[in-house]
Write a protein that holds these residues in place. Structure first.
Motif, PDB file in Angstrom:
ATOM      1  N   ARG A 176       0.824  -1.216   0.000  1.00  0.00           N
ATOM      2  CA  ARG A 176       0.000   0.000   0.000  1.00  0.00           C
ATOM      3  C   ARG A 176       0.854   1.259   0.000  1.00  0.00           C
ATOM      4  N   SER A 177       1.897   1.256   0.838  1.00  0.00           N
ATOM      5  CA  SER A 177       2.719   2.472   0.949  1.00  0.00           C
ATOM      6  C   SER A 177       3.911   2.469  -0.001  1.00  0.00           C
ATOM      7  N   GLY A 178       4.325   1.278  -0.462  1.00  0.00           N
ATOM      8  CA  GLY A 178       5.516   1.184  -1.300  1.00  0.00           C
ATOM      9  C   GLY A 178       6.805   1.384  -0.520  1.00  0.00           C
ATOM     10  N   LYS A 179       6.719   1.297   0.806  1.00  0.00           N
ATOM     11  CA  LYS A 179       7.888   1.533   1.665  1.00  0.00           C
ATOM     12  C   LYS A 179       8.423   0.220   2.242  1.00  0.00           C
ATOM     13  N   ILE A 180       9.719   0.239   2.552  1.00  0.00           N
ATOM     14  CA  ILE A 180      10.318  -0.901   3.258  1.00  0.00           C
ATOM     15  C   ILE A 180       9.847  -0.863   4.713  1.00  0.00           C
ATOM     16  N   VAL A 181       9.233  -1.961   5.165  1.00  0.00           N
ATOM     17  CA  VAL A 181       8.736  -2.003   6.549  1.00  0.00           C
ATOM     18  C   VAL A 181       9.655  -2.821   7.454  1.00  0.00           C
ATOM     19  N   GLN A 182      10.515  -3.642   6.862  1.00  0.00           N
ATOM     20  CA  GLN A 182      11.394  -4.476   7.674  1.00  0.00           C
ATOM     21  C   GLN A 182      12.561  -4.946   6.823  1.00  0.00           C
ATOM     22  N   THR A 183      13.726  -5.078   7.437  1.00  0.00           N
ATOM     23  CA  THR A 183      14.875  -5.691   6.774  1.00  0.00           C
ATOM     24  C   THR A 183      15.364  -6.849   7.632  1.00  0.00           C
ATOM     25  N   LEU A 184      15.495  -8.014   7.011  1.00  0.00           N
ATOM     26  CA  LEU A 184      16.050  -9.182   7.687  1.00  0.00           C
ATOM     27  C   LEU A 184      17.539  -9.202   7.389  1.00  0.00           C
ATOM     28  N   ASP A 185      18.352  -9.036   8.422  1.00  0.00           N
ATOM     29  CA  ASP A 185      19.787  -8.840   8.217  1.00  0.00           C
ATOM     30  C   ASP A 185      20.536 -10.153   8.010  1.00  0.00           C
ATOM     31  N   THR A 186      21.359 -10.190   6.975  1.00  0.00           N
ATOM     32  CA  THR A 186      22.259 -11.313   6.729  1.00  0.00           C
ATOM     33  C   THR A 186      23.635 -10.764   6.380  1.00  0.00           C
ATOM     34  N   LYS A 187      24.662 -11.567   6.620  1.00  0.00           N
ATOM     35  CA  LYS A 187      26.033 -11.122   6.333  1.00  0.00           C
ATOM     36  C   LYS A 187      26.309 -11.096   4.839  1.00  0.00           C
ATOM     37  N   SER A 188      25.800 -12.095   4.134  1.00  0.00           N
ATOM     38  CA  SER A 188      26.084 -12.236   2.699  1.00  0.00           C
ATOM     39  C   SER A 188      24.817 -11.989   1.893  1.00  0.00           C
ATOM     40  N   PRO A 189      24.958 -11.736   0.586  1.00  0.00           N
ATOM     41  CA  PRO A 189      23.765 -11.590  -0.256  1.00  0.00           C
ATOM     42  C   PRO A 189      22.892 -12.841  -0.213  1.00  0.00           C
ATOM     43  N   VAL A 190      21.600 -12.634  -0.163  1.00  0.00           N
ATOM     44  CA  VAL A 190      20.646 -13.749  -0.105  1.00  0.00           C
ATOM     45  C   VAL A 190      20.371 -14.232  -1.531  1.00  0.00           C
ATOM     46  N   THR A 191      20.751 -15.483  -1.798  1.00  0.00           N
ATOM     47  CA  THR A 191      20.617 -16.035  -3.143  1.00  0.00           C
ATOM     48  C   THR A 191      19.325 -16.824  -3.319  1.00  0.00           C
TER      49      THR A 191
END
Length: 350
Positions: A176-191
């Motif tokens: 609805r807002s087009g905004k990031i609501v949460q980030t799940l943190d990882t050390k490396s890029p998520v493949t």
């Protein structure tokens, strides 16, 4: 001395280049289906139970990085290095629409209600196409911090997730807002990022770690270190008691979800494993590799002698009967020769 018992997969030949993405449909009245994406530019549709080839979607002019089927397995979508995402009729193989982009498209996903198609790629823009108005401009969410590697829908199409090629983390966006609501943190890029069938977990693979996140509250539930860098992981959908992971060591590792203990290891690929996915009923899982093959492994105890082999290039016996059940659904599919090499595609293989 007894020969060592080994799990023997169904081996699905046909692609002439590495297999980089796999997607199972839900169970439909006609069974369930498996679609594969490959750098050979030609996604393939198979019977999900037997691995039998049904048809090839022809039209892309570059590597295909991602593919998916809608909830009813009536339409397919694919994302390609030729700067397009294409929508296909999964019954006939016909191209229904080509959505133009300005750079390589790495990921695509149908919404649960099948009305929308989400795409992402090198442009760093998430696009949402209305499949009921295919010529209308897409809605754009353009603040991804990096080149997009994976996309998925969750929360009844109210949230989308994406990961980036060149940085860690999974970002969740409110539609609805087009905004990031949460980030799940990882050390490396998520493949690899997979939303579980029951909507409870998000399974991610980053570097040599597989993580499970609460899909509703976004907390980290489990994190397990893998024996090597893994490119993909998938959670068993019915019991949720095990998961599989595959990566650079060419093996498919099976782990206990609750303890992280390795409970199985399947060997057979001759190149790194790019994708693993459980079938919708959890009775088998498929792996796609740099070696150009798909292998379908049974979850149960079915073991054969080491020298036995099963191939699914053509239906035989009981398998043929299962394939015939599907055949009426696919009668007019554009069938090409399996594994046809397409030289003209090499320039856009990226």
């Amino acid at each position: 001395m007894d020969k060592k018992k080994l799990a023997v997969p169904l081996v699905c030949h046909g692609h002439s280049r590495p297999v980089v993405d796999l997607f199972y449909s839900p169970v439909t009245p006609d069974g369930f289906f498996l679609i594969s994406a490959s750098k050979d530019s030609s996604p393939m549709l198979r019977n999900g139970e037997t691995g039998d080839w049904i048809g090839t979607f022809e039209g892309h002019k570059g590597a295909v990085w991602s593919c998916c089927l809608d909830t009813n397995a009536l339409r397919a979508a694919s994302a390609s290095a030729d700067f397009t995402a294409k929508l296909w009729d999964a019954l006939t193989g016909d191209e229904l629409h080509s959505f133009e982009h300005k750079h390589i498209v790495r990921a695509c996903a149908f919404s649960e209600d099948t009305h929308l198609l989400l795409t992402g790629g090198v442009e760093k823009i998430l696009r949402i196409f209305d499949l009921n108005r295919q010529d209308a401009p897409p809605r754009e969410v353009d603040s991804s911090p990096g080149s997009i590697r994976t996309v998925a829908w969750l929360h009844s199409d109210q949230t989308i997730l994406s990961s980036c090629t060149d940085m860690g983390g999974v970002r969740l966006w409110d539609i609805r807002s087009g905004k990031i609501v949460q980030t799940l943190d990882t050390k490396s890029p998520v493949t690899s990022a997979e939303v579980s069938q029951d909507g409870r977990y998000i399974t991610t693979a980053d570097g040599s770690t597989v993580k499970f996140w609460d899909a509703n509250h976004f907390g980290l539930v489990k994190s397990y270190n893998m024996p090597c860098n893994v490119e993909s992981a998938s959670l068993e959908p019915k019991l949720g008691n095990k998961f599989v992971a595959g990566g650079e060591d060419m093996w498919i590792h099976v782990f206990d979800f609750n303890t992280g203990e390795q409970i199985g290891c399947n060997k057979g690929h001759h190149g790194p494993v790019h994708c693993v996915r459980f079938s919708p009923g959890g009775e088998s899982y498929a792996s796609g590799s740099e070696d150009g093959t798909i292998r379908i492994w049974q979850t149960g105890p079915a073991n054969l002698e080491e020298n036995d082999s099963l191939s699914r290039n053509g239906p035989t016996g009981k398998v043929k009967a299962l394939a015939d059940d599907v055949a009426h659904k696919i009668e007019s599919f554009h069938i090409s020769k399996e594994g046809k090499a397409s030289e003209k595609d090499k320039a856009t293989d990226a």
